[in-house]
Design a protein around this motif. Structure first.
Motif, PDB file in Angstrom:
ATOM      1  N   TRP A 140      41.085  25.208 -25.610  1.00  0.00           N
ATOM      2  CA  TRP A 140      41.192  25.890 -24.320  1.00  0.00           C
ATOM      3  C   TRP A 140      41.738  27.299 -24.530  1.00  0.00           C
ATOM      4  O   TRP A 140      42.619  27.516 -25.360  1.00  0.00           O
ATOM      5  CB  TRP A 140      42.105  25.110 -23.376  1.00  0.00           C
ATOM      6  N   PHE A 141      41.192  28.238 -23.775  1.00  0.00           N
ATOM      7  CA  PHE A 141      41.632  29.625 -23.823  1.00  0.00           C
ATOM      8  C   PHE A 141      41.985  30.097 -22.425  1.00  0.00           C
ATOM      9  O   PHE A 141      41.318  29.746 -21.447  1.00  0.00           O
ATOM     10  CB  PHE A 141      40.524  30.530 -24.374  1.00  0.00           C
ATOM     11  N   LYS A 142      43.063  30.896 -22.333  1.00  0.00           N
ATOM     12  CA  LYS A 142      43.362  31.646 -21.119  1.00  0.00           C
ATOM     13  C   LYS A 142      42.973  33.085 -21.396  1.00  0.00           C
ATOM     14  O   LYS A 142      43.624  33.772 -22.175  1.00  0.00           O
ATOM     15  CB  LYS A 142      44.839  31.540 -20.747  1.00  0.00           C
ATOM     16  N   LYS A 143      41.879  33.518 -20.795  1.00  0.00           N
ATOM     17  CA  LYS A 143      41.233  34.766 -21.183  1.00  0.00           C
ATOM     18  C   LYS A 143      40.939  34.719 -22.681  1.00  0.00           C
ATOM     19  O   LYS A 143      40.216  33.841 -23.143  1.00  0.00           O
ATOM     20  CB  LYS A 143      42.095  35.961 -20.778  1.00  0.00           C
ATOM     21  N   THR A 144      41.497  35.640 -23.477  1.00  0.00           N
ATOM     22  CA  THR A 144      41.194  35.668 -24.902  1.00  0.00           C
ATOM     23  C   THR A 144      42.256  35.006 -25.758  1.00  0.00           C
ATOM     24  O   THR A 144      42.188  35.045 -26.981  1.00  0.00           O
ATOM     25  CB  THR A 144      41.036  37.130 -25.361  1.00  0.00           C
ATOM     26  N   PHE A 151      44.015  20.636 -27.310  1.00  0.00           N
ATOM     27  CA  PHE A 151      42.898  20.142 -28.096  1.00  0.00           C
ATOM     28  C   PHE A 151      42.282  18.869 -27.501  1.00  0.00           C
ATOM     29  O   PHE A 151      41.616  18.117 -28.201  1.00  0.00           O
ATOM     30  CB  PHE A 151      43.346  19.870 -29.533  1.00  0.00           C
ATOM     31  N   SER A 152      42.527  18.609 -26.222  1.00  0.00           N
ATOM     32  CA  SER A 152      41.930  17.448 -25.569  1.00  0.00           C
ATOM     33  C   SER A 152      40.985  17.916 -24.473  1.00  0.00           C
ATOM     34  O   SER A 152      40.942  19.096 -24.128  1.00  0.00           O
ATOM     35  CB  SER A 152      43.014  16.536 -24.977  1.00  0.00           C
ATOM     36  N   ALA A 153      40.244  16.976 -23.904  1.00  0.00           N
ATOM     37  CA  ALA A 153      39.283  17.320 -22.853  1.00  0.00           C
ATOM     38  C   ALA A 153      39.967  17.784 -21.577  1.00  0.00           C
ATOM     39  O   ALA A 153      39.354  18.466 -20.757  1.00  0.00           O
ATOM     40  CB  ALA A 153      38.396  16.113 -22.550  1.00  0.00           C
ATOM     41  N   ASP A 154      41.238  17.429 -21.394  1.00  0.00           N
ATOM     42  CA  ASP A 154      41.978  17.803 -20.189  1.00  0.00           C
ATOM     43  C   ASP A 154      43.069  18.799 -20.541  1.00  0.00           C
ATOM     44  O   ASP A 154      43.828  18.599 -21.488  1.00  0.00           O
ATOM     45  CB  ASP A 154      42.610  16.567 -19.531  1.00  0.00           C
ATOM     46  N   LEU A 155      43.134  19.872 -19.767  1.00  0.00           N
ATOM     47  CA  LEU A 155      44.227  20.829 -19.879  1.00  0.00           C
ATOM     48  C   LEU A 155      45.165  20.551 -18.710  1.00  0.00           C
ATOM     49  O   LEU A 155      44.800  20.767 -17.548  1.00  0.00           O
ATOM     50  CB  LEU A 155      43.699  22.260 -19.826  1.00  0.00           C
ATOM     51  N   VAL A 156      46.361  20.061 -19.013  1.00  0.00           N
ATOM     52  CA  VAL A 156      47.276  19.571 -17.980  1.00  0.00           C
ATOM     53  C   VAL A 156      48.449  20.535 -17.825  1.00  0.00           C
ATOM     54  O   VAL A 156      49.052  20.952 -18.811  1.00  0.00           O
ATOM     55  CB  VAL A 156      47.795  18.164 -18.318  1.00  0.00           C
ATOM     56  N   PHE A 157      48.740  20.884 -16.563  1.00  0.00           N
ATOM     57  CA  PHE A 157      49.919  21.675 -16.224  1.00  0.00           C
ATOM     58  C   PHE A 157      50.856  20.766 -15.428  1.00  0.00           C
ATOM     59  O   PHE A 157      50.507  20.337 -14.314  1.00  0.00           O
ATOM     60  CB  PHE A 157      49.544  22.885 -15.373  1.00  0.00           C
ATOM     61  N   SER A 158      52.019  20.482 -15.942  1.00  0.00           N
ATOM     62  CA  SER A 158      52.930  19.544 -15.295  1.00  0.00           C
ATOM     63  C   SER A 158      54.371  20.058 -15.351  1.00  0.00           C
ATOM     64  O   SER A 158      55.097  19.776 -16.297  1.00  0.00           O
ATOM     65  CB  SER A 158      52.823  18.159 -15.948  1.00  0.00           C
ATOM     66  N   CYS A 170      36.842  26.552 -21.904  1.00  0.00           N
ATOM     67  CA  CYS A 170      36.982  25.547 -22.968  1.00  0.00           C
ATOM     68  C   CYS A 170      35.851  25.703 -23.982  1.00  0.00           C
ATOM     69  O   CYS A 170      34.683  25.839 -23.603  1.00  0.00           O
ATOM     70  CB  CYS A 170      36.949  24.136 -22.374  1.00  0.00           C
ATOM     71  N   ARG A 171      36.235  25.725 -25.252  1.00  0.00           N
ATOM     72  CA  ARG A 171      35.253  25.754 -26.337  1.00  0.00           C
ATOM     73  C   ARG A 171      35.137  24.338 -26.904  1.00  0.00           C
ATOM     74  O   ARG A 171      36.130  23.723 -27.294  1.00  0.00           O
ATOM     75  CB  ARG A 171      35.688  26.731 -27.425  1.00  0.00           C
TER      76      ARG A 171
END
Length: 819
Positions: A140-144, A151-158, A170-171
């Motif tokens: 996962w990238f935030k901009k560049t 490194f998982s299919a889900d990007l979690v913000f908690s 996501c690449r």
């Protein structure tokens, strides 16, 4: 699937990242570069590349970042070159490097991350799910900038914080190939916690949490208006001034750096999310002239300082601004009931469509709406009781009913779906009894819209008496006139009843409610198929210029009142979507949609399947007996097969759908089983796994409408002069509706003609045309019903140019090119 698998795709529609890599490869090549490609293309008469075109491409090397190859590709793409043609040209050139750029990655992204707007402090999950012939990995990238440990299919913000706002991508890596997901924008709103705020947001339904504030400013000051809504996908915005959209004002914040007198007016913002729309509060922006006596001591900005002339008109204008005050509501709540599936009486059709349309329109006016279909007597009484609990001083209350009904001695009665045949007042709900209870609440506006028959019920000799007070701000809109039968048009598809057909075109207008209804009555009067047969009747004791568009200024409520407000808001709140992980490696995504506040649609899709499986299917089973769902209508491949006809444009395709109606009958939490059946490559028999799922009490199940209730009967009648039940009508008399004898919904567009049937105590209907008994045929304009479901084509709000950001990101990938 990657665009590179489609040879019929125009090369101009390839992803920018692919075109950039391809152009760089051709620019760097010598004998196999862009000139050679141009020569080969020039020999193909389909594309007609001239020497002048080649010279134009050649001159691009003189420009900073100019690319002859990119210019040539754009040129031949404009002339109709497809991906298959380009591959053939490159093969003739033996240009293996360029062909590698066009090689499909073999990665299929099944679930793309969605842009979303959320409140800081809540949990957030961005999901990307892909399949490939070999193992896939995620970055996962935030901009560049690569997001650490993502490194998982889900990007979690908690939990998610304001600093997490931005663009994410996501690449997906598989071996030596990779594929990028769509960009997803995360907009995190910094909203102070307050009582009654919905903690989670339903997909496709925006909720306004930041309202613009009225402002009083000087000429030359700057104006800053802000609106914020939470929703998935990301809500889009359009600002209005005095009812007219402002050009290029499509962001959450609207700013004017240097105010002029013409900027004064009433501002509000329209918010879109998929096919759903809502509105912010409307606020006044008053621009005061610094020459006014009261403004002499105020600071004047440098831009307008210096010699100024003031006239008497300046003072008059400002005095008018001071005196302007639009009525407002302390809250807006609406209860919509559509009864169509009667047990002992003829079935109706159009109440479903009417309630659905009216729900969407009222939400745009910031009404808290609960919409219900097919209620029994006890359920109707409990729903009305919940509705009444929300009414307090200054609240706007709206009650809409579509279904069978009658009127005796000036009192109107709504007929529940379980009413016996014949029915009497003891089996029905008296509208005037509800009005009496509403009067005790000191509401700011009471609106009754009754889409039902008002013929005398000869089986009911009771003379109920409701002691109504002489109060203002009561409006009745009857779809038919007193002592008139109501009919329903026999239709070959889905449509509104005649009343809602014209009401929905006017409902969002900023007009006094009685003026708006008068316009609807005039529109109905010009409708040839029902001219002289159905006329809207309006009864009103409105003493102020109250309109449904009036802004909301919340009052001071007690804790019990706030609790009722929260419960009502949650009666249309959907469960969270679920990812179900089975032991065999299959992953199922489960989503939910609300067709009405008591109709839930569950849809499932398989997002991950191991290679050793030939096929797999997942079905929902073991639903509670309270819901009485026909197993034959569950787990269908189309919504129409389940009996749901209104959501086809707002939910994903290629899923299995199950429609659960009468959610209000749930006594316990909604629990069921997901049954997974798998066929392996090496086995002949199916292997089955089961998983139990509990989603709590969804939608209106939270209101417990199945509880025992007390009847609100009308024991006595005492008419009061000019009360809403006896006051003269604004509109002429006479009505008819045309009832369909078909209880089931026919296929859309099967027959453009409609037959007028015998009148019954029904409500709502009409589609495209109808045929009279005498043989005269009328045709009238109609739009396909699906048009209102089409999402508005509005670009995502961005603070950066997407193409520039994409190029910047691709240039930075050399730092993160590890698998």
């Amino acid at each position: 699937m990657s665009d590179l698998n489609d040879n019929s795709l125009n090369i101009n529609l390839l992803k920018e990242s692919v075109l950039k890599r391809l152009s760089e490869s051709l620019d760097k090549a010598n004998s196999k570069g862009w000139r050679k490609l141009g020569e080969i293309v020039k020999s193909d008469k389909r594309f007609k590349v001239s020497l002048d075109d080649m010279d134009m491409c050649s001159l691009k090397v003189l420009e900073i970042d100019g690319s002859p190859s990119r210019t040539l590709l754009k040129l031949i793409g404009d002339k109709g070159c497809m991906l298959g043609d380009l591959v053939e040209f490159l093969q003739i050139m033996d240009q293996t490097d360029a062909l590698q750029c066009l090689k499909p990655s073999g990665i299929q992204i099944l679930v793309q991350p969605l842009s979303v707007s959320v409140i800081a402090g809540h949990n957030l999950r961005l999901s990307c799910c892909a399949v490939s012939a070999s193992h896939v990995q995620y970055q996962w990238f935030k901009k560049t900038v690569e997001v650490p440990n993502s490194f998982s299919a889900d990007l979690v913000f908690s939990p998610v914080q304001v600093r997490d706002s931005g663009f994410y991508i996501c690449r997906v890596n598989s071996g030596n190939t990779y594929e990028f997901s769509h960009w997803a924008q995360v907009d995190v709103l910094d909203v102070p916690p307050r009582y009654g705020l919905v903690s989670l947001v339903s997909e496709g339904r925006p909720k306004v949490v930041i309202q613009p504030q009225p402002q009083r400013l000087l000429v030359g000051d700057s104006l800053n208006l802000e609106c914020g809504a939470i929703g998935r996908p990301l809500p889009q915005y359009q600002w209005y001034r005095n009812g007219v959209p402002i050009k290029k004002a499509i962001k959450r914040k609207y700013t004017v750096d240097l105010l002029l007198p013409e900027h004064r007016g009433r501002y509000r913002c329209e918010i879109f999310c998929n096919n759903e729309r809502t509105w912010s509060n409307e606020v006044d922006v008053i621009i005061e002239n610094p020459c006014h006596p009261e403004m002499k001591e105020k600071r004047i900005s440098p831009e307008i300082s210096g010699a100024m002339e003031c006239s008497e008109d300046d003072f008059l204008t400002n005095e008018q601004d001071y005196s302007f005050e639009k009525p407002y509501a302390t809250d807006k709540v609406a209860l919509l009931i559509g009864n169509l599936t009667y047990r002992n009486h003829p079935q109706l059709k159009a109440p479903m469509v009417d309630v659905y349309d009216l729900t969407n329109l009222l939400r745009q006016l910031n009404f808290k709406v609960v919409s219900l279909l097919d209620l029994t007597e006890s359920e109707m009484r409990n729903a009305v009781e919940e509705f009444l609990s929300l009414l307090h001083k200054g609240v706007y209350g709206l009650l809409y009913y579509a279904g069978h009904g009658y009127e005796n001695f000036g009192n109107s009665f709504m007929v529940p779906v379980d009413a016996p045949n014949p029915y009497r007042s003891g089996n029905c709900l008296c509208v005037q009894s509800i009005l009496k209870l509403m009067q005790e609440k000191e509401t700011g506006l009471n609106v009754f819209l009754l889409d039902m028959c008002r013929k005398r019920n000869l089986h009911d000799e009771a003379m109920p008496n409701v002691m109504l007070k002489v109060t203002a701000n009561i409006v009745f809109g009857y779809a038919t006139c007193q002592d008139a039968e109501a009919f329903e048009l026999s239709s070959s598809g889905f449509t509104n009843g005649v009343f809602i057909k014209f009401l929905k075109k006017r409902l969002l207008e900023d007009e006094k409610i009685t003026v708006l209804l008068d316009s609807v009555a005039e529109d109905m009067g010009q409708f040839d198929p029902t001219k002289g047969k159905q006329a809207l009747e309006i009864r009103s004791s409105l003493s102020e210029r109250r309109s449904l568009t009036d802004p909301i200024r919340p009052g001071d409520y007690s804790d019990p009142t706030q609790a009722h407000n929260l419960l009502w808001s949650k009666a249309h709140e959907l469960p969270e979507n679920r990812i179900l992980d089975f032991e065999c490696g299959v992953q199922i995504k489960m989503d939910f949609a609300a067709e009405f506040s008591n109709v839930l649609v569950i849809y499932t899709s398989i997002v991950k399947k191991p290679e050793e499986m030939m096929s797999c299917q997942a079905h929902i089973t073991n639903l509670p007996l309270d819901l009485d769902v026909d197993p034959k209508l569950m787990n269908k491949e189309t919504l129409e097969e389940t009996g749901s006809f209104l959501l086809s444009g707002s939910v994903p395709q290629h899923c299995l759908y199950t429609r659960l109606s009468s959610i209000q009958k749930l006594k316990e939490e909604l629990a069921f089983t997901v049954c997974l059946q798998v066929l392996f490559n090496t086995l002949e028999d199916l292997v089955q796994w089961n998983m139990d799922v509990n989603i709590g009490k969804p939608l209106t199940a939270k209101l417990d409408l199945n509880r025992p209730t007390l009847k609100l009967n009308c024991p006595l009648t005492c008419h009061m002069p000019h009360s809403p039940s006896t006051s003269p009508s604004h509109s002429p008399a006479s009505d008819c509706r045309f009832h369909s004898q078909e209880p089931n919904f026919p296929q859309q567009y099967a027959n453009p003609y409609l037959n007028v049937c015998e009148p019954l105590h029904g409500a709502v209907g009409g589609y495209r045309g109808f045929q009279m008994h005498a043989g005269h045929t009328y045709q009238y304009e109609s739009m396909p019903y699906s048009t209102f479901l089409t999402p508005p084509s509005i670009p995502i709000e961005t603070t950066d140019d997407i193409d520039d950001m994409q190029n910047e990101f691709m240039n930075s990938l050399q730092l993160y090119n590890h698998p």
